[in-house]
Motif scaffolding. Sequence first.
Motif, PDB file in Angstrom:
ATOM      1  N   ALA A  55       0.871  94.085   4.313  1.00 20.41           N
ATOM      2  CA  ALA A  55       2.263  94.455   4.034  1.00 20.41           C
ATOM      3  C   ALA A  55       3.065  94.550   5.330  1.00 20.41           C
ATOM      4  CB  ALA A  55       2.302  95.784   3.286  1.00 20.41           C
ATOM      5  N   LYS A  56       2.457  95.121   6.356  1.00 23.68           N
ATOM      6  CA  LYS A  56       3.126  95.270   7.662  1.00 23.68           C
ATOM      7  C   LYS A  56       3.484  93.905   8.244  1.00 23.68           C
ATOM      8  CE  LYS A  56       2.205  97.473  12.152  1.00 23.68           C
ATOM      9  NZ  LYS A  56       2.924  98.743  12.110  1.00 23.68           N
ATOM     10  N   ILE A  57       2.557  92.961   8.142  1.00 24.29           N
ATOM     11  CA  ILE A  57       2.797  91.626   8.692  1.00 24.29           C
ATOM     12  C   ILE A  57       3.911  90.930   7.919  1.00 24.29           C
ATOM     13  CG2 ILE A  57       1.782  89.336   9.045  1.00 24.29           C
ATOM     14  CD1 ILE A  57      -0.908  90.786   9.471  1.00 24.29           C
ATOM     15  N   TYR A  58       3.861  91.011   6.593  1.00 24.89           N
ATOM     16  CA  TYR A  58       4.910  90.378   5.782  1.00 24.89           C
ATOM     17  C   TYR A  58       6.280  90.979   6.095  1.00 24.89           C
ATOM     18  CZ  TYR A  58       1.752  87.674   2.806  1.00 24.89           C
ATOM     19  OH  TYR A  58       0.843  86.755   2.335  1.00 24.89           O
ATOM     20  N   PHE A  59       6.329  92.297   6.279  1.00 26.35           N
ATOM     21  CA  PHE A  59       7.600  92.941   6.590  1.00 26.35           C
ATOM     22  C   PHE A  59       8.151  92.414   7.915  1.00 26.35           C
ATOM     23  CE2 PHE A  59      10.381  96.148   8.354  1.00 26.35           C
ATOM     24  CZ  PHE A  59      11.113  96.573   7.261  1.00 26.35           C
TER      25      PHE A  59
ATOM     26  N   ALA B 277       9.792  90.644  -0.139  1.00 31.48           N
ATOM     27  CA  ALA B 277       9.260  90.681  -1.502  1.00 31.48           C
ATOM     28  C   ALA B 277       7.738  90.811  -1.484  1.00 31.48           C
ATOM     29  CB  ALA B 277       9.680  89.429  -2.270  1.00 31.48           C
ATOM     30  N   ALA B 278       7.079  90.021  -0.618  1.00 24.80           N
ATOM     31  CA  ALA B 278       5.613  90.109  -0.507  1.00 24.80           C
ATOM     32  C   ALA B 278       5.202  91.460   0.056  1.00 24.80           C
ATOM     33  CB  ALA B 278       5.088  88.981   0.369  1.00 24.80           C
ATOM     34  N   ALA B 279       5.942  91.946   1.040  1.00 26.30           N
ATOM     35  CA  ALA B 279       5.641  93.263   1.612  1.00 26.30           C
ATOM     36  C   ALA B 279       5.787  94.344   0.549  1.00 26.30           C
ATOM     37  CB  ALA B 279       6.562  93.544   2.793  1.00 26.30           C
ATOM     38  N   LYS B 280       6.852  94.242  -0.258  1.00 31.16           N
ATOM     39  CA  LYS B 280       7.082  95.232  -1.327  1.00 31.16           C
ATOM     40  C   LYS B 280       5.914  95.251  -2.306  1.00 31.16           C
ATOM     41  CE  LYS B 280      10.259  96.326  -5.123  1.00 31.16           C
ATOM     42  NZ  LYS B 280       9.188  96.371  -6.128  1.00 31.16           N
ATOM     43  N   ASP B 281       5.436  94.090  -2.713  1.00 32.84           N
ATOM     44  CA  ASP B 281       4.315  94.024  -3.659  1.00 32.84           C
ATOM     45  C   ASP B 281       3.089  94.740  -3.109  1.00 32.84           C
ATOM     46  OD1 ASP B 281       5.851  92.602  -5.434  1.00 32.84           O
ATOM     47  OD2 ASP B 281       5.073  90.633  -4.830  1.00 32.84           O
ATOM     48  N   ASN B 282       2.828  94.539  -1.823  1.00 32.18           N
ATOM     49  CA  ASN B 282       1.647  95.165  -1.210  1.00 32.18           C
ATOM     50  C   ASN B 282       1.825  96.666  -1.055  1.00 32.18           C
ATOM     51  OD1 ASN B 282      -0.526  93.077  -0.185  1.00 32.18           O
ATOM     52  ND2 ASN B 282       1.465  92.094   0.069  1.00 32.18           N
TER      53      ASN B 282
ATOM     54  N   LEU C 239       8.119 100.978   1.687  1.00 32.58           N
ATOM     55  CA  LEU C 239       8.563 100.419   0.405  1.00 32.58           C
ATOM     56  C   LEU C 239      10.081 100.551   0.284  1.00 32.58           C
ATOM     57  CD1 LEU C 239       8.024  99.214  -2.373  1.00 32.58           C
ATOM     58  CD2 LEU C 239       7.549 101.527  -3.212  1.00 32.58           C
ATOM     59  N   GLY C 240      10.598 101.711   0.670  1.00 27.57           N
ATOM     60  CA  GLY C 240      12.051 101.904   0.640  1.00 27.57           C
ATOM     61  C   GLY C 240      12.775 100.947   1.571  1.00 27.57           C
ATOM     62  N   ARG C 241      12.199 100.703   2.748  1.00 23.85           N
ATOM     63  CA  ARG C 241      12.804  99.753   3.681  1.00 23.85           C
ATOM     64  C   ARG C 241      12.834  98.343   3.082  1.00 23.85           C
ATOM     65  NH1 ARG C 241      12.627 100.503   9.155  1.00 23.85           N
ATOM     66  NH2 ARG C 241      13.719  98.490   9.127  1.00 23.85           N
TER      67      ARG C 241
END
Length: 296
Positions: A190-194, A200-205, A223-225
């Motif tokens: 999630a950190k890498i996707y962000f 969207a991918a980060a949010k899913d994770n 998630l809020g970010r």
Amino acid sequence: MYKRLWEENIQWLLVGWCLLALFLRPGWLPFGLGVAVWAILLYVTAPGKFWSLVALANIDRNKLEAHLRKAVSFQPASPNPYISLALVTAYKKNWAEAISLLETAAQKPGKRLAPKIRNVLAVCYRETGKLDQAQTIINDLLKEGYADGKVYYNLAYINYKAGRPQEALQAAEKARSFNLSDPDPVLLTAKIYFEQGDYAAAKDNYDWCIKHLSWPVESYYWLGRCELELGLITQARDHLATAVERITSDPELSDVPPEEAQKWLDEANRLLAADKSVDPENLTLEPTPETDPNQS
């Protein structure tokens, strides 16, 4: 070499005496004297092992560490006291000291450090920025056929710190395949996707992590970010509010300062107030068929 063998196997003298006493039945007094003689022999000939055993009998972490330091002060031939103390110091994120202890343990005569301990050494190298040394250890472990989720997660984090996000994502996926309930590789993913801007991918994770962590704290912030970046302002406000509450009450559970979380919560509230399409009297998310408890 012989000293190490003695230190690591002296307990078998006690086991042998117990078995012999069970067969001979000499009585409690002779049996107790035999145990006392063994304890004195242990203290005199293997003080490092003696204080390591004393440490294991302590539940208090401070006393455990103090006894392990005493054990190491006798410079035992066995690497075990060094390893035990290194694990304590690594847990406290005293990475440099943990490296010194593990390097000393590795120099002791006899068999190599166990793969699990070498992976811990790689973590310590990674956290002190010695990525090449960490990578070398991981490569050796993989060549030897030793691989588990922790090794691949370590590899993923090394790649991430080295600026190789794609390799990091691949290693994180491999780490997750060993334990589908482990949140660590998912959090890294999630950190890498962000950071790549794939919110969207980060949010899913992050959504997955919140559902699988026993007490998510920082995940609510990220998630809020993500939701702010995706324009999901109401959800972002709600999750950032939760993040502020939990980070403020348990600051040690998050690397995000409370002030940082509050700043983004204020931003979400500002965006909501500026959005004319949102009713200021009702800023909650409208239920969907998946979340509405009244839907049958």
